[in-house]
Write an enzyme that holds these catalytic residues in place. Structure first.
Site, short mmCIF file in Angstrom:
data_model
loop_
_atom_site.label_atom_id
_atom_site.label_comp_id
_atom_site.label_asym_id
_atom_site.label_seq_id
_atom_site.Cartn_x
_atom_site.Cartn_y
_atom_site.Cartn_z
N HIS A 1 41.77 38.47 21.82
CA HIS A 1 41.43 39.04 22.32
C HIS A 1 42.93 40.66 22.28
CE1 HIS A 1 39.44 36.86 25.27
NE2 HIS A 1 40.10 35.79 24.33
N HIS B 1 38.25 43.71 24.99
CA HIS B 1 38.57 43.04 25.20
C HIS B 1 38.89 41.25 25.04
CE1 HIS B 1 39.31 39.51 28.79
NE2 HIS B 1 38.67 38.43 28.22
N GLU C 1 46.01 23.16 47.63
CA GLU C 1 46.62 22.21 46.49
C GLU C 1 46.75 22.58 45.77
OE1 GLU C 1 45.19 22.28 49.83
OE2 GLU C 1 44.97 20.27 50.71
N HIS D 1 36.10 12.50 54.04
CA HIS D 1 37.37 12.30 53.38
C HIS D 1 37.47 10.83 52.42
CE1 HIS D 1 37.55 15.64 56.23
NE2 HIS D 1 38.98 15.65 55.86
C1 LIG Z 1 39.97 30.16 35.20
C2 LIG Z 1 39.20 31.23 34.21
N1 LIG Z 1 38.18 31.74 34.42
C3 LIG Z 1 37.74 32.24 33.26
C4 LIG Z 1 38.22 32.57 32.44
C5 LIG Z 1 37.76 33.32 31.08
N2 LIG Z 1 38.55 34.55 31.01
C6 LIG Z 1 38.96 34.76 30.00
S1 LIG Z 1 39.37 36.44 30.43
C7 LIG Z 1 39.03 36.64 31.75
C8 LIG Z 1 39.11 38.05 31.95
C9 LIG Z 1 40.50 38.33 32.27
O1 LIG Z 1 40.54 39.61 32.58
P1 LIG Z 1 41.98 40.51 32.92
O2 LIG Z 1 42.84 39.30 33.56
O3 LIG Z 1 42.38 41.65 33.28
O4 LIG Z 1 42.18 40.50 31.24
P2 LIG Z 1 42.18 41.49 30.05
O5 LIG Z 1 40.66 41.56 29.71
O6 LIG Z 1 42.53 43.05 31.26
O7 LIG Z 1 43.08 41.11 29.29
C10 LIG Z 1 37.79 36.12 31.56
C11 LIG Z 1 37.59 35.78 32.48
C12 LIG Z 1 39.47 31.94 32.46
N3 LIG Z 1 40.10 31.90 31.29
N4 LIG Z 1 39.94 31.05 33.35
#
Ligand SMILES: Cc1ncc(C[n+]2csc(CCOP(=O)(O)OP(=O)(O)O)c2C)c(N)n1
Ligand SMILES: [Mg+2]
Length: 690
Positions: free
Chosen positions: A30, A278, A430, A491
């Site tokens: 990224h 990204h 939690e 539960h």
């Molecule tokens: C819990 C979780 N769900 C999905 C992902 C997959 N994922 C990685 S980055 C991303 C998008 C993140 O967007 P943002 O936080 O705006 O980061 P940017 O692209 O702006 O760097 C996703 C969905 C992840 N890493 N963690």
């Protein structure tokens, strides 16, 4: 000689280009967020963060958490350029760099110190493992909680040993995740003024513009949580960023959110502000164009210009080294004035227990009525908490049921302004509790969190990370089965035991009586690099007569022979509340001339670690007539039942009814175990005759 501001820019662009080149070389990763956030990270690290690259585990360092774990190259570039030193598993600083240029060149390749997402314990200077969005920010709340606890407990007039700040960099994804809301709400309530989150508001996520799925007013939301909110409209404005960090440090009783408007892929002419920046490399041509935009030599790769590491060394390095040296000389004087407190601070850094940590642990007399697992645990926990002053924790609003309250004088409730107290109230959160426990453990206090076993699912992502990070968080999960009774199937855990056992490195213990609870605590407290789940019953369990049967110290081996017969012909293997069921069955079988052995098996994980000789001694391979009994999913028990054994467990969800009726409905009574044992032997006898 370049001017300071030219040097600033050079450092920022070095972070950017290292990230771009590493992602390009790996052909995965990224690039966009490191390119955009380089000035923010630079401003924080160079001018504010109190961190000494020569000693990255100095206890009072400021913490930086990259919650946007996908932007890992941002952190690796910083660690490399700041010349952060590696620390070995014995907590000793070794001379080599935590992240070499070679590691960066091998970003995302096997054995590189630069894996896809930052990993605690693998790369020194990485304060916590991030990647699952929201976990980093939520973990940072635990670090801030620990910071407040350590300051309130160990600081003395003239000795401000602890006063660190915690910074976390979040993105749109973190802002959308539920765990972030839970954690932010808790941090605001607790008035954690030592906490600062930076929100990279680039309005882009993987699928495209945040317009697709996100229209919160984040500033308003955080204001309502009790946070101080600052906005920086340009991620490239180093002066404004500096002011924002200064302002954040000035707030004592409110956490701060700095919202930074940024451009993902800043400087890449065709990819800036798009989702293309990204999750994929920019491409050779776009890399060249971006470098041209930065005024960078277009063909240079992995270039670290002369003066860049030196500039970091003169800034954050010099400041951090001075702070760290001052801290250690303060600590020497502190040790002379307060030797006991200093001993505690030193021990917790190495995850060691104090002398006499197990003094006064209770022991329970044989009693057919017995004690509930949770009640026995409350006694043990209160005894050890007196001996282990940095053991602290709480529940997600269930302490009256999980019995995890520390009740002795002075234990107190951890609330805003009462930070030396030991009872935390996580609220009905939690997931944030799990993440906060991780942050607390990473700050070297010994945390526990409790709830009903069924709700472990709500905190599971954080539990998984504790196991991955190899940190000794303690989970106390009560109401462990259909034994919950009238509350019904919502539960009553069924698959939770199996799913916790499936997490590598997590030690799961389901003790069978009160003395096994004592021994389970003894095992758990001595773990230094593994989290553990203590799984306890709500209902009373008979206390086994240890003068007649095997000693509870066998818990340490994970499984042990509890009741035996000479040359046993059938094995009854059980955990928790089903152990006594098997004891009763064993007595009945004995009366009928059947030679059974009862194996109490509170922990598969611990048992699997024993020598083959021990395992074969407890579960002789020749004895294939076996009955395994557990009020949970049968999944996995084949391992111990063998291909011919029988497993008495749950195949469906439970039901709402008094416990006695449930035991009957689902077949958890001695008669069924006796019948199963006999059937096993019948089969064998037939086989011998044939
Ligand atoms: C819990 C979780 N769900 C999905 C992902 C997959 N994922 C990685 S980055 C991303 C998008 C993140 O967007 P943002 O936080 O705006 O980061 P940017 O692209 O702006 O760097 C996703 C969905 C992840 N890493 N963690
Ligand atoms: Mg984004």
């Amino acid at each position: 000689m370049p001017t300071t501001s030219e040097l600033d820019q050079l450092c920022v662009n070095t972070i950017r280009t290292l990230a771009m080149d590493a992602v390009q070389a790996a052909n995965s990763g990224h690039p966009g967020t490191p390119m955009a956030m380089a000035p923010v990270a630079y401003s924080l690290w160079q001018n504010h963060l109190r961190f000494d690259p020569e000693e990255p585990i100095w206890p009072n360092r400021d913490r930086f958490v990259l919650s946007v774990g996908h932007a890992s190259m941002l952190l690796y570039s910083l660690l490399h350029l700041c010349r952060v030193k590696a620390v070995n598993p014995k907590y000793e600083v070794v001379g080599t760099l935590s992240v070499s240029l070679d590691d960066i060149k091998k970003f995302r390749q096997l054995d590189s110190k630069c894996p896809g997402h930052p990993e605690y314990r693998w790369t020194s200077g990485v304060e916590t493992t991030t990647g699952p969005l929201g976990q980093g920010v939520a973990t940072s709340v635990g670090m801030a909680i620990a910071g407040k606890f350590l300051a309130a407990t160990y600081n003395r007039p003239g000795f401000e040993l602890f006063g660190y700040h915690v910074y976390a960099l979040a993105g749109d994804g973190c802002m959308m995740e539920g765990v972030t809301q839970e954690a932010a709400s808790l941090a605001g309530h607790l008035e954690l003024g030592n906490l600062c989150w930076i929100y990279d508001s680039n309005r882009i996520t993987i699928e495209g513009s945040t317009k697709l799925a996100f229209s919160d007013n984040v500033a308003t939301r955080f204001t309502s949580y009790g946070w101080n909110v600052i906005r920086v409209l340009d991620a490239n404005d180093l002066d404004l960023l500096n002011q924002a960090f200064e302002t954040a440090k000035g707030y004592q009783t409110r956490p701060t959110l700095i919202i930074v408007d940024s451009h993902i892929g800043y400087g890449a002419p065709n990819k800036q502000d798009t989702k293309a920046a990204h999750g994929e490399p920019l491409g050779e041509e776009e890399v060249r164009l971006a470098k041209r935009f930065y005024g960078w030599p277009e063909d240079a790769k992995f270039l670290v210009p002369e003066g860049v590491p030196e500039h970091f060394a003169a800034g954050m390095g010099a400041r951090g080294a001075a702070e760290r040296r001052a801290w250690f000389s303060l600590f020497d004087a502190y040790r002379a004035a307060y030797p006991d407190l200093a001993d505690a601070v030193s021990r917790m850094q190495r995850r060691e227990l104090p002398e006499g940590w197990d003094a006064g642990l209770p022991s329970f007399p044989a009693d057919p009525k017995g004690v509930a697992g949770r009640d026995a645990s409350a006694k043990v926990q209160n005894a050890v908490a007196r001996n282990l002053p940095w053991l602290l924790g709480g529940a997600a609003d269930l302490a009256p049921s999980t019995k995890t309250l520390l009740t002795f004088d002075g234990a107190g409730d951890f609330e805003a302004g009462h930070y030396s107290a030991r009872n935390l109230h996580f609220g009905i959160r939690e997931h944030a509790m799990g993440a906060a426990l991780n942050g607390m453990s990473l700050s070297k206090v010994r945390p526990y969190g409790s709830g009903f076993l069924i709700f472990s699912d709500y905190g599971r992502p954080a539990i998984r990370l504790a196991a991955l990070m190899e940190i000794p968080v303690i989970y106390i999960f009560t109401h462990d089965s259909i034994g919950v009774g009238e509350d019904g199937p919502t539960h009553q855990p069924v698959e939770q035991l199996a799913s916790l056992r499936a997490i590598p490195g997590l030690v799961t213990l389901r003790p069978g009586d009160a003395n096994e609870v004592v021994e389970a605590w003894r095992v758990i407290l001595q773990l230094r690099h593994q989290p553990a789940c203590l799984i306890l019953s709500r209902q009373a369990l008979p206390t086994v007569d240890r003068s007649k049967y095997g000693a509870a110290s066998g818990v340490a081996q994970g499984a042990y022979t509890l009741c035996d017969a000479p040359d046993p012909e059938v094995l009854l293997i059980a955990t928790g509340s089903e152990v006594y069921l098997c004891v009763a069955a064993h007595e009945q079988l004995l009366a009928e001339g059947v030679r059974s052995r009862v194996v109490s098996m509170p922990s598969w994980d611990l048992f699997e670690r024993q020598s083959e000789a021990y395992r074969n001694d407890v579960l002789p391979p020749a004895v294939t007539a076996r009955v395994c009994v557990e009020q949970g999913s049968t999944m996995g028990w084949e391992r111990y039942a063998g291909s011919q054994g029988q497993i008495i467990g749950m195949h469906t969800f439970g039901a709402s009814a008094p416990l006695k009726d449930l035991q009957k409905k689902f077949g958890f009574d001695p008669g069924r175990v006796v019948a199963a044992a006999k059937k096993q032997l019948e089969g064998k006898a037939r086989a011998r005759v044939e």
